[in-house]
Design an enzyme around this catalytic site. Structure first.
Site, PDB file in Angstrom:
ATOM      1  N   GLU A   9      -1.868  -9.490   3.318  1.00 50.70           N
ATOM      2  CA  GLU A   9      -2.489  -9.911   4.493  1.00 50.70           C
ATOM      3  C   GLU A   9      -3.999 -10.002   4.893  1.00 50.70           C
ATOM      4  OE1 GLU A   9      -1.397  -6.976   3.742  1.00 50.70           O
ATOM      5  OE2 GLU A   9      -2.457  -5.363   5.220  1.00 50.70           O
TER       6      GLU A   9
ATOM      7  N   CYS B 191       0.938  -1.194  -0.035  1.00 58.43           N
ATOM      8  CA  CYS B 191       0.199   0.035  -0.125  1.00 58.43           C
ATOM      9  C   CYS B 191       0.776   1.225  -0.214  1.00 58.43           C
ATOM     10  CB  CYS B 191      -1.082  -0.180   1.127  1.00 58.43           C
ATOM     11  SG  CYS B 191      -2.431   1.224   0.987  1.00 58.43           S
TER      12      CYS B 191
ATOM     13  N   HIS C 189      -3.685  -5.508  -0.428  1.00 56.86           N
ATOM     14  CA  HIS C 189      -3.325  -5.937   1.031  1.00 56.86           C
ATOM     15  C   HIS C 189      -3.293  -7.561   0.893  1.00 56.86           C
ATOM     16  CE1 HIS C 189      -3.273  -2.174   3.134  1.00 56.86           C
ATOM     17  NE2 HIS C 189      -4.051  -1.644   2.220  1.00 56.86           N
TER      18      HIS C 189
END
Lengths: 258, 221
Positions: free
Chosen positions: B201, B85, B199
């Site tokens: 994760e 990001c 993202h």
């Protein structure tokens, strides 16, 4: 448009247990939040939302532990709402593993809090939750809705559509719009409410309140213009899986993540 | 593969705990820490540079002390690094966020708001009815082969949430692209650097696969 419409199971959490009520009352137990979250993740949920409806402040830490435990094993976005009053509450939720917080009552009491929170943490993690109820039409004969706070108990006299637009200006990154007339009824979203808000704003809108069938999810996106649909009871009691919901949307030419 | 020492650089924003849990989930033997300590960053054998929110605040954290800045810049030159990001956006020359911010200038291009795309491309909103932020699961098309794409299908969906996007000026540095009204760089590569707008994760199996590939990557393309 390649961006997928999202399906978001919602877990109302009371003192560490998932519950679901009808029209904001009559709570029924629906399981352990970590187990329920893991099941939805495995079924392909795009995000999860936890609303902490615990009344007493003694149990406020419980939701933090729930989020921590879920974030250990579930790698999709998590939103937490309920009891967010200060910037420190947001920090605590984000540190526990939440990606976004949903704010309702505090936004109404102090709209500048949204500006402050969005400036501090970025608008991507600030969801404004709007609980709206239909009221008498205005002088022009058009439908009107007002917003309520404190889990739907307190009327505010504020027009829901104006409020949605104002919250966007204040820095909300997303709106979670719940029709209190429909919540728990299984009669479908209030599509007029959703359409009015999606037409008036340029940030993502999550439709909530009233889902009783897979067709309702399709209506929320197609007719209501929602970017995401949130549902609780159709998933909690094993009536439909999240995967079935997505397959149904895909059959209706709605872009989903399968 | 022996024991990996992975440091997640802590610049105070973003869901760092989730990044750390994701690394532990795919590589239980790795030693993972979330840290802004220059010594820990220098001692790591790979770095993850995540970030969310306002890039101005994030860069101020980064520039709070010369030791931290020096340790991260050294890592960006010689360790395998995964940017996430803001950790992608900061690698470019300039971002128009927060009144205009100079970046690290390691990759060719600049960072713009989706609404600025309107003048160049006819507009995100005009073309697609797209909302800002771009939030949700979107497809990433592979533009180059890369070890981090191993076992990830071309066009796989990842979770995005951002209002600014990368406009690359060197196609050799574009590892993946995504469409949202316009086509933008969603994954960038250069030598030991790999950085993504989405993202991993928070992108379930696909995201965990990418993180696992990063842990096993020696830093060569």
């Amino acid at each position: 448009m390649p961006l997928a419409k999202r399906i978001i199971p919602c877990l109302d959490v009371d003192r560490g247990r998932v519950v679901k009520g009808t029209r904001f009352v009559n709570l029924r137990d629906a399981g352990d939040p970590v187990e329920v979250a893991a099941r939805y993740d495995a079924e392909g949920a795009d995000e999860l939302t936890f609303l902490d409806i615990t009344a007493s402040s003694d149990n406020r830490d419980t939701i933090v532990h729930v989020v921590e435990a879920v974030a250990e094993q579930v790698f999709i976005p998590l939103t937490v709402g309920g009891g967010i009053r200060m910037l420190g509450d947001i920090t605590r939720m984000l540190n526990a593993g939440a990606d976004k917080v949903a704010i309702n009552t505090t936004a109404v009491n102090n709209p500048d809090f949204i500006r402050e929170a969005s400036g501090h943490f970025g608008n991507q993690c600030i969801v404004v939750a709007i609980d709206a109820k239909e009221v008498d039409p205005g002088p022009d004969g058009m439908k009107r809705w007002e917003i309520f706070t404190h889990g739907g108990r307190t009327p505010t006299g504020i027009d829901a559509i104006d409020w949605a637009s104002r919250m966007e200006q204040y820095g909300a990154g997303e709106l979670l719009v719940t029709s209190m007339d429909r919540d728990g009824t299984r009669n479908g979203f209030d599509l007029d409410l959703m359409r009015c808000i999606t037409d008036r704003t340029g940030i993502p809108v999550i439709a909530s309140g009233g889902v009783g069938s897979l067709e309702h999810l399709v209506d929320g996106v197609r007719t209501g213009g929602a970017d995401a649909v949130l549902a609780a009871s159709i998933f909690h009691y094993g009536e439909f899986t999240v995967l079935e919901a997505k397959q149904h949307m895909a059959q209706n030419d709605i872009e989903v993540r399968l | 593969m022996g024991l990996h020492r992975v440091v997640i650089v802590d610049l105070g924003t973003g869901n760092l705990r989730s990044v750390s849990k994701a690394v532990s989930a795919v590589s239980p033997k790795s030693e993972v820490s979330v840290s802004a300590d220059p010594a820990a960053i220098s001692g790591a054998d790979r770095l993850i540079l995540p970030g969310q929110g306002a890039i101005g605040t994030w860069l101020n954290q980064f520039r709070q002390g010369p030791e931290l800045e020096e340790a991260v810049m050294r890592g960006l030159r010689d360790k395998p690094v995964l940017g996430i990001c803001l950790g992608l956006q900061a690698l470019y020359r300039h971002s128009s966020e927060s009144g205009g911010q100079p970046g690290f200038d390691l990759l060719a291009g600049r960072v713009r708001h989706f609404s600025e795309a309107e003048s160049d491309f006819g507009g995100v909103r005009a073309q697609s009815g797209g909302k800002i932020p771009h939030m949700g699961w979107n497809r990433v098309r592979h533009c180059k082969e890369h070890p981090l794409w191993q076992d990830i299908p071309d066009g796989e969906r990842f979770y995005f949430v951002h209002s600014y996007y990368v406009h690359s000026e060197d196609p050799e540095q574009v590892a993946g692209e995504t469409e949202y009204g316009i086509r933008f760089t969603s994954a960038a590569m250069r030598n030991n650097l790999f950085a993504v707008q989405f993202h991993p994760e928070k992108s379930q199996y696909a995201g965990l696969t990418l993180i696992k590939n990063f842990i096993n990557w020696n830093g060569d393309c």
